[in-house]
Structures are given as structure tokens and as C-alpha cells.
Motif scaffolding. Structure first.
Motif, PDB file in Angstrom:
ATOM      1  N   ARG A   1      -5.087  22.849  30.287  1.00  0.00           N
ATOM      2  CA  ARG A   1      -5.530  23.360  31.584  1.00  0.00           C
ATOM      3  C   ARG A   1      -4.631  24.485  32.083  1.00  0.00           C
ATOM      4  NH1 ARG A   1     -10.412  22.596  31.868  1.00  0.00           N
ATOM      5  NH2 ARG A   1     -10.289  23.137  34.098  1.00  0.00           N
ATOM      6  N   LYS A   2      -4.264  25.376  31.160  1.00  0.00           N
ATOM      7  CA  LYS A   2      -3.425  26.507  31.558  1.00  0.00           C
ATOM      8  C   LYS A   2      -3.531  27.619  30.524  1.00  0.00           C
ATOM      9  CE  LYS A   2       0.844  25.064  29.240  1.00  0.00           C
ATOM     10  NZ  LYS A   2       2.284  24.731  29.432  1.00  0.00           N
ATOM     11  N   HIS A   3      -3.071  28.800  30.917  1.00  0.00           N
ATOM     12  CA  HIS A   3      -2.957  29.913  29.977  1.00  0.00           C
ATOM     13  C   HIS A   3      -1.709  29.711  29.124  1.00  0.00           C
ATOM     14  CE1 HIS A   3      -5.779  31.888  32.794  1.00  0.00           C
ATOM     15  NE2 HIS A   3      -6.157  32.572  31.724  1.00  0.00           N
ATOM     16  N   THR A   4      -1.868  29.847  27.819  1.00  0.00           N
ATOM     17  CA  THR A   4      -0.739  29.655  26.897  1.00  0.00           C
ATOM     18  C   THR A   4      -0.179  30.967  26.371  1.00  0.00           C
ATOM     19  OG1 THR A   4      -2.289  29.426  25.039  1.00  0.00           O
ATOM     20  CG2 THR A   4      -1.556  27.394  26.149  1.00  0.00           C
ATOM     21  N   HIS A   5      -0.934  32.052  26.452  1.00  0.00           N
ATOM     22  CA  HIS A   5      -0.481  33.341  25.940  1.00  0.00           C
ATOM     23  C   HIS A   5      -0.959  34.454  26.869  1.00  0.00           C
ATOM     24  CE1 HIS A   5      -0.553  30.737  22.376  1.00  0.00           C
ATOM     25  NE2 HIS A   5       0.430  31.485  21.915  1.00  0.00           N
ATOM     26  N   LYS A   6      -0.110  35.461  27.092  1.00  0.00           N
ATOM     27  CA  LYS A   6      -0.417  36.589  27.984  1.00  0.00           C
ATOM     28  C   LYS A   6      -0.938  37.778  27.179  1.00  0.00           C
ATOM     29  CE  LYS A   6       3.037  38.793  29.903  1.00  0.00           C
ATOM     30  NZ  LYS A   6       2.883  40.241  29.578  1.00  0.00           N
ATOM     31  N   LEU A   7      -2.141  38.234  27.515  1.00  0.00           N
ATOM     32  CA  LEU A   7      -2.790  39.314  26.771  1.00  0.00           C
ATOM     33  C   LEU A   7      -2.041  40.629  26.960  1.00  0.00           C
ATOM     34  CD1 LEU A   7      -5.218  40.236  25.060  1.00  0.00           C
ATOM     35  CD2 LEU A   7      -6.439  40.683  27.203  1.00  0.00           C
ATOM     36  N   ARG A   8      -1.821  41.318  25.842  1.00  0.00           N
ATOM     37  CA  ARG A   8      -1.167  42.619  25.865  1.00  0.00           C
ATOM     38  C   ARG A   8      -2.142  43.736  25.517  1.00  0.00           C
ATOM     39  NH1 ARG A   8       3.957  44.599  24.657  1.00  0.00           N
ATOM     40  NH2 ARG A   8       3.902  46.887  24.535  1.00  0.00           N
ATOM     41  N   VAL A   9      -2.854  43.584  24.403  1.00  0.00           N
ATOM     42  CA  VAL A   9      -3.748  44.661  23.970  1.00  0.00           C
ATOM     43  C   VAL A   9      -4.788  44.088  23.009  1.00  0.00           C
ATOM     44  CG1 VAL A   9      -2.342  45.322  21.964  1.00  0.00           C
ATOM     45  CG2 VAL A   9      -3.826  47.028  23.042  1.00  0.00           C
ATOM     46  N   ILE A  10      -5.955  44.729  22.981  1.00  0.00           N
ATOM     47  CA  ILE A  10      -7.005  44.414  22.014  1.00  0.00           C
ATOM     48  C   ILE A  10      -7.162  45.605  21.089  1.00  0.00           C
ATOM     49  CG2 ILE A  10      -9.463  43.931  21.722  1.00  0.00           C
ATOM     50  CD1 ILE A  10      -9.388  42.580  24.474  1.00  0.00           C
ATOM     51  N   LYS A  11      -7.188  45.331  19.810  1.00  0.00           N
ATOM     52  CA  LYS A  11      -7.284  46.423  18.816  1.00  0.00           C
ATOM     53  C   LYS A  11      -8.509  46.231  17.936  1.00  0.00           C
ATOM     54  CE  LYS A  11      -4.452  49.175  18.444  1.00  0.00           C
ATOM     55  NZ  LYS A  11      -3.099  49.315  17.913  1.00  0.00           N
ATOM     56  N   ARG A  12      -9.195  47.314  17.658  1.00  0.00           N
ATOM     57  CA  ARG A  12     -10.302  47.321  16.696  1.00  0.00           C
ATOM     58  C   ARG A  12      -9.753  47.902  15.404  1.00  0.00           C
ATOM     59  NH1 ARG A  12     -15.598  49.002  19.138  1.00  0.00           N
ATOM     60  NH2 ARG A  12     -15.447  46.786  19.656  1.00  0.00           N
ATOM     61  N   ILE A  13      -9.722  47.083  14.369  1.00  0.00           N
ATOM     62  CA  ILE A  13      -9.188  47.507  13.082  1.00  0.00           C
ATOM     63  C   ILE A  13     -10.279  48.145  12.232  1.00  0.00           C
ATOM     64  CG2 ILE A  13      -7.893  46.788  11.056  1.00  0.00           C
ATOM     65  CD1 ILE A  13      -6.377  46.408  13.680  1.00  0.00           C
ATOM     66  N   ILE A  14     -11.478  47.557  12.291  1.00  0.00           N
ATOM     67  CA  ILE A  14     -12.611  48.070  11.491  1.00  0.00           C
ATOM     68  C   ILE A  14     -13.856  48.148  12.381  1.00  0.00           C
ATOM     69  CG2 ILE A  14     -11.786  47.336   9.251  1.00  0.00           C
ATOM     70  CD1 ILE A  14     -13.396  44.826   9.505  1.00  0.00           C
TER      71      ILE A  14
ATOM     72  N   THR B   1      -6.412  37.618  31.509  1.00  0.00           N
ATOM     73  CA  THR B   1      -5.027  37.162  31.587  1.00  0.00           C
ATOM     74  C   THR B   1      -4.471  36.829  30.213  1.00  0.00           C
ATOM     75  OG1 THR B   1      -5.355  36.295  33.812  1.00  0.00           O
ATOM     76  CG2 THR B   1      -3.498  35.406  32.566  1.00  0.00           C
ATOM     77  N   GLY B   2      -5.278  36.165  29.394  1.00  0.00           N
ATOM     78  CA  GLY B   2      -4.821  35.783  28.062  1.00  0.00           C
ATOM     79  C   GLY B   2      -5.638  34.631  27.514  1.00  0.00           C
ATOM     80  N   ILE B   3      -4.987  33.720  26.799  1.00  0.00           N
ATOM     81  CA  ILE B   3      -5.652  32.575  26.187  1.00  0.00           C
ATOM     82  C   ILE B   3      -5.562  31.381  27.127  1.00  0.00           C
ATOM     83  CG2 ILE B   3      -5.607  30.938  24.264  1.00  0.00           C
ATOM     84  CD1 ILE B   3      -4.503  33.159  22.493  1.00  0.00           C
TER      85      ILE B   3
ATOM     86  N   PHE C   1      -3.784  40.791  20.934  1.00  0.00           N
ATOM     87  CA  PHE C   1      -2.338  40.606  20.796  1.00  0.00           C
ATOM     88  C   PHE C   1      -1.740  40.161  22.125  1.00  0.00           C
ATOM     89  CE2 PHE C   1      -3.605  43.516  17.474  1.00  0.00           C
ATOM     90  CZ  PHE C   1      -2.885  43.066  16.371  1.00  0.00           C
ATOM     91  N   PHE C   2      -0.682  39.371  22.034  1.00  0.00           N
ATOM     92  CA  PHE C   2      -0.087  38.753  23.212  1.00  0.00           C
ATOM     93  C   PHE C   2       1.426  38.930  23.172  1.00  0.00           C
ATOM     94  CE2 PHE C   2      -3.920  36.816  21.749  1.00  0.00           C
ATOM     95  CZ  PHE C   2      -4.702  36.691  22.893  1.00  0.00           C
ATOM     96  N   ASP C   3       2.030  39.115  24.352  1.00  0.00           N
ATOM     97  CA  ASP C   3       3.471  39.368  24.385  1.00  0.00           C
ATOM     98  C   ASP C   3       4.207  38.318  25.217  1.00  0.00           C
ATOM     99  OD1 ASP C   3       2.828  40.091  26.980  1.00  0.00           O
ATOM    100  OD2 ASP C   3       3.263  42.218  26.720  1.00  0.00           O
TER     101      ASP C   3
END
Length: 249
Positions: free
Chosen positions: A236-249, A228-230, A193-195
Motif C-alpha cells: 500500500r505504498k510507492h516503492t520506487h520513484k520514477l525518473r525517466v521513461i525510455k523508448r529503446i525500440i 510518482t513511480g511504482i 527507470f527509477f532513482d
């Protein structure tokens, strides 16, 4: 309480009871709903699968009884698995439908279907194979099909086709599952997820192996994922800033 079912392939669910109003999500063939409010031309409904609410044109769904709603809900869900397939209507006409439509209510609608469908929960390893079926699908705000999809619609449909339930919006999906501390802990199929600058979660994608991610951004595409994100190699750049990684299953 009134109930309904969608007899058409792809129907818009809108923010307000008006054709020019914002598309908030799509109602696919066979989707069931509770009718919260009825007007002359529009009804406000709550979709049974994810409890998402919005306004639907009265011409684009069929009222059913509570008994019929309950009866279908008790049956194992059957979701179409080909990118495009066809329903045969009561008048022997063909109705094209996209992947992920619910054909559990065929008998009620007096329709028939001879294609392939999925009716059971499968292992997490299949999530990426399903996600790749949507590759290059154009981005569409509120979309849920291989002809147009948004980031959370993409993750929701991929999980749904494998027998798992995600909420509709990225911010709501982020409330599900278990948070991971590092990317290195993630597995293919986990969600990232990204914020934005205000800290609001605005984007979601599905983690692949070797620090890649598949997500809907302009189109369903594969990019690199780091702490950092995506990172988009084309830009040639980051387009999204990483917020959290979640395991659903």
C-alpha cells in the motif's frame, strides 16, 4: 589478446578474484569473452555481448583462439528459448542450461543441442510475452536466469531474447534510447527507470499496457505505474520513484 567461451550453464562473474567476492553478473553457457588479465586461478574478462568486466574462475571457462572467437561472432546468434533445456556433452553427458544461453559455439565445444532456439530479431510486441516467462523468479543481485535475476538483468535478458542489445546495469541502460515526456506516451516494452534520494538510477522495469509494470523486486512481479513511480498494492505504498521513461525500440 586471449579469448574464451563458457562451457557451463551458469557461472559467476565477480568483482574481485575471490569466491566470496560480490557477484556482479552471470556468464551463461556459450557466452564469449576477451581475457584482459590472467592469474593462476582467476582471469579478468570482458564479456563480448555487453562489454561487462569482472573476474571468472579459470576452471569455468575455456580458452579459444582469436580466429575461433571471430568465426563464432560472425554467425547469427542462437539463444535457447525454453526455461530449461539440455546440452549433450562430448562424453554423452547431459548439461542443464537456462533460457537465453548462446548455442552458436556448439561445434567448437564439441557439444550437441536438439532444443528450440531463437536466431532473429522479433517485433516489440513479443517483449511482454518474454517478460512473463520470468514471472515469480526470485531476485538475485547479479542474476540473469529464471532461477534468480536482478532488475537490469531481467530487462537485458528480455530484450536479448528478442534480438535487441541492452547494457548490463540500470544506470547504463538509462543512457540508451529516446526519453519520453509522459507515461501516456509509453508503449508496452518501453523501459521505466527509477532513482534514489541522491538522484542515482537504481532500478528499471518494463512497461505493460494500462499503466502496469513488470520488474524484479523481491521477485519478478507486476505492479502499478503512475507519475510518482511504482505502487505496490500489497505494501500500500510507492516503492520506487520514477525518473525517466525510455523508448529503446
Amino acid at each position: 589478446m586471449k579469448y574464451g567461451i563458457c562451457p557451463l550453464s551458469i557461472v559467476p562473474l565477480r568483482l574481485e578474484p575471490s569466491d566470496p567476492s560480490e557477484l556482479v553478473t552471470q556468464v551463461l553457457y556459450g557466452d564469449r569473452m576477451k581475457v584482459l588479465e590472467s592469474r593462476k586461478k582467476w582471469s579478468r574478462v570482458r564479456l563480448d555481448f555487453d562489454r561487462y568486466e569482472g573476474w571468472i574462475d579459470n576452471k569455468q571457462f575455456t580458452f579459444i583462439s582469436e580466429e575461433q572467437f571471430v568465426e563464432i561472432s560472425k554467425q547469427p546468434t542462437q539463444l535457447t528459448s525454453d526455461l530449461v533445456d539440455f546440452i549433450t556433452t562430448e562424453n554423452d553427458q547431459l548439461l542443464s542450461i537456462p533460457m537465453g544461453c548462446d548455442v552458436t559455439g556448439l561445434k567448437l565445444l564439441k557439444h550437441s543441442f536438439d532444443g528450440k532456439y531463437i536466431s532473429e530479431q522479433v517485433s516489440k510486441e513479443h517483449l511482454i510475452d518474454t517478460a512473463l516467462l520470468y514471472l515469480n523468479t526470485p531476485y538475485l543481485w547479479g542474476g540473469k536466469t529464471p532461477f534468480g535475476i536482478d532488475c537490469s538483468g531481467f530487462t537485458q535478458m528480455v530484450y536479448k531474447l528478442n534480438g535487441y542489445k541492452l547494457l548490463r546495469d540500470a544506470s547504463d541502460q538509462a543512457t540508451q534510447g529516446e526519453a519520453l515526456s509522459f507515461i501516456e506516451e509509453s508503449e508496452p516494452g518501453d523501459l521505466a527507470f527509477f532513482d534514489n534520494a541522491e538522484g542515482t538510477i537504481i532500478h528499471v522495469g518494463i512497461i505493460m499496457k494500462d499503466h502496469y509494470i513488470i520488474h524484479a523486486h523481491g521477485q519478478v512481479r507486476i505492479d502499478r505505474l503512475d507519475h510518482t513511480g511504482i505502487f505496490n498494492y500489497e505494501q500500500r505504498k510507492h516503492t520506487h520513484k520514477l525518473r525517466v521513461i525510455k523508448r529503446i525500440i
